[in-house]
Design a protein around this motif. Sequence first.
Motif, PDB file in Angstrom:
ATOM      1  N   LEU A  38      34.724 -58.676  17.232  1.00 23.43           N
ATOM      2  CA  LEU A  38      36.011 -58.716  18.065  1.00 23.43           C
ATOM      3  C   LEU A  38      35.868 -59.895  18.810  1.00 23.43           C
ATOM      4  CD1 LEU A  38      35.856 -55.097  19.919  1.00 23.43           C
ATOM      5  CD2 LEU A  38      37.343 -56.140  18.105  1.00 23.43           C
ATOM      6  N   VAL A  39      34.974 -60.703  18.860  1.00 20.47           N
ATOM      7  CA  VAL A  39      34.952 -62.130  19.430  1.00 20.47           C
ATOM      8  C   VAL A  39      35.302 -62.824  18.358  1.00 20.47           C
ATOM      9  CG1 VAL A  39      33.318 -63.973  20.131  1.00 20.47           C
ATOM     10  CG2 VAL A  39      32.989 -61.647  21.110  1.00 20.47           C
ATOM     11  N   LEU A  40      34.932 -62.735  16.885  1.00 14.17           N
ATOM     12  CA  LEU A  40      35.319 -63.723  16.139  1.00 14.17           C
ATOM     13  C   LEU A  40      36.928 -63.508  15.407  1.00 14.17           C
ATOM     14  CD1 LEU A  40      32.163 -63.785  13.946  1.00 14.17           C
ATOM     15  CD2 LEU A  40      32.956 -65.377  15.446  1.00 14.17           C
ATOM     16  N   VAL A  41      37.579 -62.301  15.917  1.00 15.31           N
ATOM     17  CA  VAL A  41      38.942 -61.997  15.174  1.00 15.31           C
ATOM     18  C   VAL A  41      39.766 -62.927  15.536  1.00 15.31           C
ATOM     19  CG1 VAL A  41      40.609 -60.481  15.530  1.00 15.31           C
ATOM     20  CG2 VAL A  41      38.449 -59.468  14.850  1.00 15.31           C
ATOM     21  N   PRO A  42      39.834 -63.328  16.808  1.00  9.33           N
ATOM     22  CA  PRO A  42      40.916 -64.430  17.324  1.00  9.33           C
ATOM     23  C   PRO A  42      40.403 -65.777  16.768  1.00  9.33           C
ATOM     24  CG  PRO A  42      39.821 -63.245  19.361  1.00  9.33           C
ATOM     25  CD  PRO A  42      39.148 -62.672  18.072  1.00  9.33           C
ATOM     26  N   LEU A  43      39.470 -66.144  16.278  1.00 15.04           N
ATOM     27  CA  LEU A  43      39.002 -67.362  15.698  1.00 15.04           C
ATOM     28  C   LEU A  43      39.593 -67.483  14.347  1.00 15.04           C
ATOM     29  CD1 LEU A  43      35.283 -67.911  16.821  1.00 15.04           C
ATOM     30  CD2 LEU A  43      37.425 -69.042  17.865  1.00 15.04           C
ATOM     31  N   PHE A  44      39.720 -66.411  13.711  1.00 15.47           N
ATOM     32  CA  PHE A  44      40.273 -66.323  12.424  1.00 15.47           C
ATOM     33  C   PHE A  44      41.970 -65.983  12.377  1.00 15.47           C
ATOM     34  CE2 PHE A  44      35.776 -65.645  11.373  1.00 15.47           C
ATOM     35  CZ  PHE A  44      35.610 -66.570  10.439  1.00 15.47           C
ATOM     36  N   ALA A  45      42.583 -65.925  13.504  1.00 17.84           N
ATOM     37  CA  ALA A  45      43.762 -65.756  13.796  1.00 17.84           C
ATOM     38  C   ALA A  45      44.374 -64.461  13.014  1.00 17.84           C
ATOM     39  CB  ALA A  45      44.660 -66.917  13.240  1.00 17.84           C
ATOM     40  N   PRO A  47      45.304 -60.171  13.732  1.00 11.77           N
ATOM     41  CA  PRO A  47      45.682 -59.520  14.974  1.00 11.77           C
ATOM     42  C   PRO A  47      44.704 -58.511  15.244  1.00 11.77           C
ATOM     43  CG  PRO A  47      46.876 -59.059  12.690  1.00 11.77           C
ATOM     44  CD  PRO A  47      46.012 -60.131  12.411  1.00 11.77           C
ATOM     45  N   LEU A  48      44.470 -58.462  16.665  1.00 14.63           N
ATOM     46  CA  LEU A  48      43.351 -57.678  17.268  1.00 14.63           C
ATOM     47  C   LEU A  48      43.680 -56.247  16.986  1.00 14.63           C
ATOM     48  CD1 LEU A  48      40.761 -57.723  18.875  1.00 14.63           C
ATOM     49  CD2 LEU A  48      42.187 -57.352  20.948  1.00 14.63           C
ATOM     50  N   PHE A  49      44.750 -55.833  17.297  1.00 17.51           N
ATOM     51  CA  PHE A  49      44.925 -54.265  17.043  1.00 17.51           C
ATOM     52  C   PHE A  49      45.079 -53.915  15.697  1.00 17.51           C
ATOM     53  CE2 PHE A  49      46.546 -55.211  21.261  1.00 17.51           C
ATOM     54  CZ  PHE A  49      45.611 -54.196  22.139  1.00 17.51           C
ATOM     55  N   LEU A  85      34.991 -51.962   1.518  1.00 15.57           N
ATOM     56  CA  LEU A  85      36.523 -51.540   1.750  1.00 15.57           C
ATOM     57  C   LEU A  85      37.098 -51.853   3.167  1.00 15.57           C
ATOM     58  CD1 LEU A  85      36.317 -48.280  -0.233  1.00 15.57           C
ATOM     59  CD2 LEU A  85      37.140 -50.519  -1.091  1.00 15.57           C
ATOM     60  N   SER A  86      36.308 -51.675   4.152  1.00 21.80           N
ATOM     61  CA  SER A  86      36.664 -51.774   5.559  1.00 21.80           C
ATOM     62  C   SER A  86      36.851 -53.230   5.652  1.00 21.80           C
ATOM     63  CB  SER A  86      35.887 -51.118   6.512  1.00 21.80           C
ATOM     64  OG  SER A  86      35.652 -49.872   6.330  1.00 21.80           O
ATOM     65  N   MET A  87      36.037 -54.146   5.278  1.00 17.27           N
ATOM     66  CA  MET A  87      36.253 -55.657   5.536  1.00 17.27           C
ATOM     67  C   MET A  87      37.545 -56.193   4.598  1.00 17.27           C
ATOM     68  SD  MET A  87      34.173 -56.343   7.940  1.00 17.27           S
ATOM     69  CE  MET A  87      34.031 -58.015   8.049  1.00 17.27           C
ATOM     70  N   ALA A  88      37.632 -55.551   3.646  1.00 17.82           N
ATOM     71  CA  ALA A  88      38.759 -56.011   2.592  1.00 17.82           C
ATOM     72  C   ALA A  88      40.044 -55.526   3.293  1.00 17.82           C
ATOM     73  CB  ALA A  88      38.698 -55.274   1.418  1.00 17.82           C
ATOM     74  N   GLN A  89      39.992 -54.626   4.276  1.00 21.00           N
ATOM     75  CA  GLN A  89      41.218 -54.624   4.939  1.00 21.00           C
ATOM     76  C   GLN A  89      41.834 -55.729   5.838  1.00 21.00           C
ATOM     77  OE1 GLN A  89      42.866 -51.305   4.882  1.00 21.00           O
ATOM     78  NE2 GLN A  89      44.317 -51.740   6.552  1.00 21.00           N
ATOM     79  N   LEU A  90      40.652 -56.590   6.108  1.00 24.45           N
ATOM     80  CA  LEU A  90      40.862 -57.601   7.031  1.00 24.45           C
ATOM     81  C   LEU A  90      41.453 -58.913   6.249  1.00 24.45           C
ATOM     82  CD1 LEU A  90      38.045 -57.535   9.227  1.00 24.45           C
ATOM     83  CD2 LEU A  90      40.033 -56.751   9.940  1.00 24.45           C
TER      84      LEU A  90
END
Length: 159
Positions: A38-45, A47-49, A85-90
């Motif tokens: 969750l800390v890294l999500v904004p760094l990779f631009a 969307p959080l939700f 599979l979950s990480m591929a969603q990102l």
Amino acid sequence: MPARRTSFAQYLFGSVSLERPPFFYAYSGMWLHLLLSLVLVPLFALPLFDSLSALMIASLSLGIIIYSLVAREYGLLINILSYGLSMAQLTPLKADHAPLMMVAILVALASCYLILSQQYRRYIKEVYGDEHGIPLWIAGLTLLLVIMHFLYGLNLVNS
């Protein structure tokens, strides 16, 4: 005064002994992965939700992978598939990942049920000296949830 019995949560986390059970490492790893992600999500631009559900399933799958390695339950390593599979969603690919996410959820849910039912049977046997497992209604509700996810996944594939 009668001695207090260990609760199931205390048993899972090993709070009554110095030796930590595999569940403790799995739970800690799951939360550590989720918080760092969750800390890294904004760094990779990202969307959080939109990323949150995939990260939660990925963190749960990683916790199950840690449990399987520490407890030497290598059949649960199928959660590597769920994690992938979950990480591929990102990823920014435009493909529809919903059916793949349903597979990841089913694998993680079934694995969680297997781990918790096994741990509950051990807890009942060690603390109460009884051989009973998880109550039938919990097993039935879990099975119903797995079937509902499966049917929803089939609906996504067919549409």
